[in-house]
Design an enzyme around this catalytic site. Sequence first.
Site, PDB file in Angstrom:
ATOM      1  N   ASP A 121       0.860  -1.182   0.000  1.00  0.00           N
ATOM      2  CA  ASP A 121       0.000   0.000   0.000  1.00  0.00           C
ATOM      3  C   ASP A 121       0.896   1.231   0.000  1.00  0.00           C
ATOM      4  OD1 ASP A 121      -2.263   1.621   0.143  1.00  0.00           O
ATOM      5  OD2 ASP A 121      -2.456   1.448   2.323  1.00  0.00           O
ATOM      6  N   TYR A 179      -4.800   4.694   0.519  1.00  0.00           N
ATOM      7  CA  TYR A 179      -5.893   3.810   0.115  1.00  0.00           C
ATOM      8  C   TYR A 179      -5.621   3.132  -1.230  1.00  0.00           C
ATOM      9  CZ  TYR A 179      -8.273   6.319   3.852  1.00  0.00           C
ATOM     10  OH  TYR A 179      -8.605   6.883   5.085  1.00  0.00           O
ATOM     11  N   HIS A 180      -4.421   2.535  -1.328  1.00  0.00           N
ATOM     12  CA  HIS A 180      -4.025   1.860  -2.561  1.00  0.00           C
ATOM     13  C   HIS A 180      -3.510   0.450  -2.284  1.00  0.00           C
ATOM     14  CE1 HIS A 180      -3.142   6.107  -4.413  1.00  0.00           C
ATOM     15  NE2 HIS A 180      -4.438   5.823  -4.395  1.00  0.00           N
ATOM     16  N   PRO A 181      -4.284  -0.422  -1.650  1.00  0.00           N
ATOM     17  CA  PRO A 181      -3.785  -1.775  -1.384  1.00  0.00           C
ATOM     18  C   PRO A 181      -3.723  -2.605  -2.661  1.00  0.00           C
ATOM     19  CG  PRO A 181      -6.094  -1.637  -0.772  1.00  0.00           C
ATOM     20  CD  PRO A 181      -5.668  -0.237  -1.152  1.00  0.00           C
TER      21      PRO A 181
END
Length: 550
Positions: A294, A469-471
């Site tokens: 992330d 918020y980039h898993p």
Amino acid sequence: MTRKAYDYVIVGSGAAGSVVAARLGEDRNTRVLVLEAGPSDNSIYVRMPAAMSYPLTDAKRVWNFETGPEAALDGRTMTHLRGRMLGGSGSLNGMVYVRGNPRDFDNWAAAGLPDWSYAHCLPYFKKLERYDGGETDYRGGDGPMGITTLKGDLPVFQAFLEAGQQAGHALNPDYNAFRQEGVHIYQANIDNGIRASGGRAYLRPALKKGNVELKLNALVRRVTFDGKRAVGIEYEIGGTKHHVEAEREVILCGGAFNSPHLLMLSGIGARAALTEQDIACVADVPGVGQDLEDHVAVSVRYRGSHAGISPAMNLNMLKMGLIGAQWMFLRSGLGITNLWEVGTFFKSSADMEYANIQHEFLPMLGELMHGKVNIEEGFQYQTCLMRPHSKGAVTLKSADPRTLPKIVLNYLADPRDQRELIDGVRHTDEIIQQRGWDGMRGEALNPGLRKQSDVEVLAWLKANVGTQYHPCASCRMGVDDMSVVDAVGKVNGVEALRVIDASIMPRITSGNLHCPTTMIAEKLSDAVRGRPAMPAISLDYADQNSVVRN
């Protein structure tokens, strides 16, 4: 329990699921069902770009994951939101449109996935987008996804661009083309003033054709198998269980948290972990849920030196109503922007191979909160580490599908991440000291970052970093023993089951993930349909040598 058969059953209607459903549905004799856990995206707060913060507190439309405790952040826990509605997180995100650096994809190819080089991905990037700058060698002009170049014309945005150039970063007219690095005006998934999610651009048109169906508020419980072959999905709506059969394939598009969770609930994962939850092991695939990545980020914040710097200040109900009316009837005004209008890609130090830090700039302090506006005059540089070395995991808490998984990201656990983000924050604070900010720069909320010791800056980072918020990468593609899927998304150890979403990225990309996830779905839709891949496009790309003062 009701039963019905389709050719393909797709779990999730986000950036990937919407694309796959639409492309498979182009074959009119193909029956496609999409199962979405949440409700419709039919809300003004979803469609209006400036209202993007409102759905974040809509419990019906978000997955509210708790992550941590994070050992390297002194045991902190964080809330990690994902979209649970038509369009998935594409109906919830900030709409910033970034492909990633071309070198990201060439590195995927070098790791044993030759068909995922930049040259092989570029035709699919072009296919998906309808760029307002028109079609070029690098850009697409007639795809489903409307891409708008934001204006960046407010004085606060111009100060950002001037200060960045004064600090040594060239102005880049299109960071999604020849060169990523530099200061720039952002592009956004906004089409004629409306959020352009996969749900709106792909799935809604596909549903009108009749051979693609969508079931909302459907909680998927597990994939069902006949031996090693995936044959269907068990799900429930309103407490009633259903089973749907997939005669060709089951395709999971639930994202980096939900896809590995569903695989494990269905008996695919590390055998020992499944046994602990009394789940029968269908396939021993130890990489499921591992290698989670992330983007970790922190904001460097300054107050404004005087009133009038930040937009959207002192909004009362009347002013907000006027913004809404102007957006609704004229598609103009503050409502058509996501407010993330300018940014930077740069190297935290001269020895970085290519840009590893991203700025997303917000021309105010605080946030737009649900029900009221809670902001102050000022600005903040959200400073993001784009290619972290730290990796986390998604693991089971329970065999009950209603129980969310345990998620630990391990933010800043790798000392290299600490070094790179410390350098990135210092240089960010140096940029803010440039003369371009002289008329607007007020008090620093975190003074002296550029002068503090490593120990002091790291302590501040541990207390303040959050997620962008980039898993991704929790079901990664690869050729090693810990890979979960092959180069076309097929899950190892079973048949007729694929994963197509951000979870299969071999490594995280340099920037926001909505665009590369859409590209992955476009590319693998051809693979599912048995079509030859689009011809590779070999174009030059480069990065300038950024000036970084450490």
